[in-house]
Design a protein around this motif. Structure first.
Motif, mmCIF file in Angstrom:
data_model
loop_
_atom_site.group_PDB
_atom_site.id
_atom_site.type_symbol
_atom_site.label_atom_id
_atom_site.label_comp_id
_atom_site.label_asym_id
_atom_site.label_seq_id
_atom_site.Cartn_x
_atom_site.Cartn_y
_atom_site.Cartn_z
ATOM 1 N N ASN A 210 0.750 -1.323 -0.081
ATOM 2 C CA ASN A 210 -0.164 0.099 0.147
ATOM 3 C C ASN A 210 0.903 1.221 -0.215
ATOM 4 O O ASN A 210 2.192 1.216 0.337
ATOM 5 C CB ASN A 210 -0.793 0.174 1.348
ATOM 6 N N GLY A 220 -4.934 0.260 3.594
ATOM 7 C CA GLY A 220 -5.201 -0.967 3.379
ATOM 8 C C GLY A 220 -5.775 -1.548 4.275
ATOM 9 O O GLY A 220 -6.582 -1.210 5.146
ATOM 10 N N ASN A 221 -5.524 -3.145 4.172
ATOM 11 C CA ASN A 221 -6.380 -3.832 5.232
ATOM 12 C C ASN A 221 -5.285 -4.878 5.889
ATOM 13 O O ASN A 221 -5.391 -5.778 6.250
ATOM 14 C CB ASN A 221 -7.279 -4.777 4.718
ATOM 15 N N GLU A 223 -2.294 -5.663 4.830
ATOM 16 C CA GLU A 223 -1.461 -6.435 4.352
ATOM 17 C C GLU A 223 -0.101 -6.320 4.439
ATOM 18 O O GLU A 223 0.706 -7.440 4.525
ATOM 19 C CB GLU A 223 -1.504 -5.986 2.460
#
Length: 332
Positions: A210, A220-221, A223
């Motif tokens: 990201n 992001g999540n 990552e």
């Protein structure tokens, strides 16, 4: 002097491959480093000699044992697959199939121990597919033909080396593919390649996925924490000097400055764009993880200028130089 034997595949005959090959092999300095020969089409090479005006004699051989490796004379394993009237600059399934056959023959020679490295001129993916060979590119062809389950693409320019975790995938698919084991294996392959090239203790930077490498979870999540950081930590635990995940918007500047010997990119454009900004004629594509050394020009078939004699041979010369440096030598 023990010089490696290098098989040069001619690439797509409708593109600039034949021209950059003959231009490069017209330079005597190439023969000081290696013993090159071409796997391709003798008549198409002869046409490229006419177009470019280089001074070369062409000679058909059945394999490297018959090649002379003399400056001014190019030996060619002639598969004779290209019709004389094949136009330059136009997509052709015949040329696509032939490009695959050149690679296939070069790999057979390499796996049989007759050559020490393969250097590839560009192919055209659409022509390759039209010719019945549905692969994303050279890398995947070489992996299948050599029975190699996983390889990495490394781009090398004079001031920057970039190795990719993923390459010819859509961005969403690439992010899904990235996982700690892949990151660690890519770092390990980069380290091994750099050590082989003479860098005793490589410094490797690893990009985040990201922007700003996620900035501690703001983007992001997660990552970076779940996919990238564990792979970096595993490589470090194995004694490799790896740092990351680092923001991709600054890490390439730092690498060019000299802070790192290579950068691990997460996906195709993240790694390709910085190298290509440095110049298409300076970059070389190295397939890392194969049982044979493979380098390639870092440009395409350039259909828009194919057949004009204006294609630059700089990337081919650099690809041959790096193949010669990475390949084992053999007695002459």
């Amino acid at each position: 002097m023990n010089r490696p034997i290098i098989a040069i595949t001619m690439g797509d005959a409708a593109g600039v491959g034949p021209e950059v090959v003959v231009k490069a092999l017209a330079q005597p300095s190439v023969y000081e480093r290696c013993r090159p020969f071409v796997v391709g089409d003798l008549a198409r090479l002869a046409r490229a000699v006419e177009i470019t005006g280089v001074k070369l004699t062409l000679r058909a051989v059945s394999g490297p044992l018959e090649a002379t490796f003399s400056p001014g004379e190019v030996s060619c394993v002639d598969l004779a697959l290209i019709p004389a009237d094949l136009p330059f600059g136009e997509l052709s399934p015949v040329a696509g199939d032939a490009a695959f056959r050149y690679i296939e023959r070069a790999v057979a020679l390499a796996m049989g121990g007759e050559v020490d490295a393969i250097c590839t001129a560009p192919l055209n993916k659409a022509a390759l597919h039209a010719g019945g060979h549905v692969y994303p590119g050279h890398t995947e062809i070489l992996a299948e033909l050599t029975g190699t389950p996983e390889v990495s693409m490394m781009l090398s320019a004079p001031s920057l080396r970039v190795i990719h975790c993923t390459t010819h995938l859509g961005l969403l698919d690439a992010v899904a593919r990235i996982e700690p084991g892949l990151v660690e294996r890519t770092i390990v392959r980069a380290h091994a390649t750099l050590v082989k090239s003479g860098i005793a203790e490589p410094r490797i930077a690893v990009c985040g996925i990201n922007p700003h490498a996620g900035e501690n979870g703001l983007f992001g999540n997660g990552e970076e924490e779940s996919k990238v950081a564990p792979g970096v930590e595993a490589a470090r635990a194995a004694g490799i000097d790896a740092q990351g995940p680092l923001p991709a918007d600054t890490v390439f500047f730092r690498a060019v400055r000299g802070d790192f010997d290579a950068v691990v990119a997460m996906y195709h454009d993240q790694g390709h764009c910085p190298v290509k900004v440095l110049g298409l004629d300076a970059g070389v594509n190295i397939t890392v993880g194969l049982p044979v050394i493979r380098t390639s020009v870092d440009h395409g078939t350039a259909f828009d200028i194919a057949g004009t004699g204006t294609a630059e041979e700089g990337s081919m010369l650099e690809a041959l130089r790096q193949a010669a440096e990475l390949a084992p030598t053999r007695p002459e």
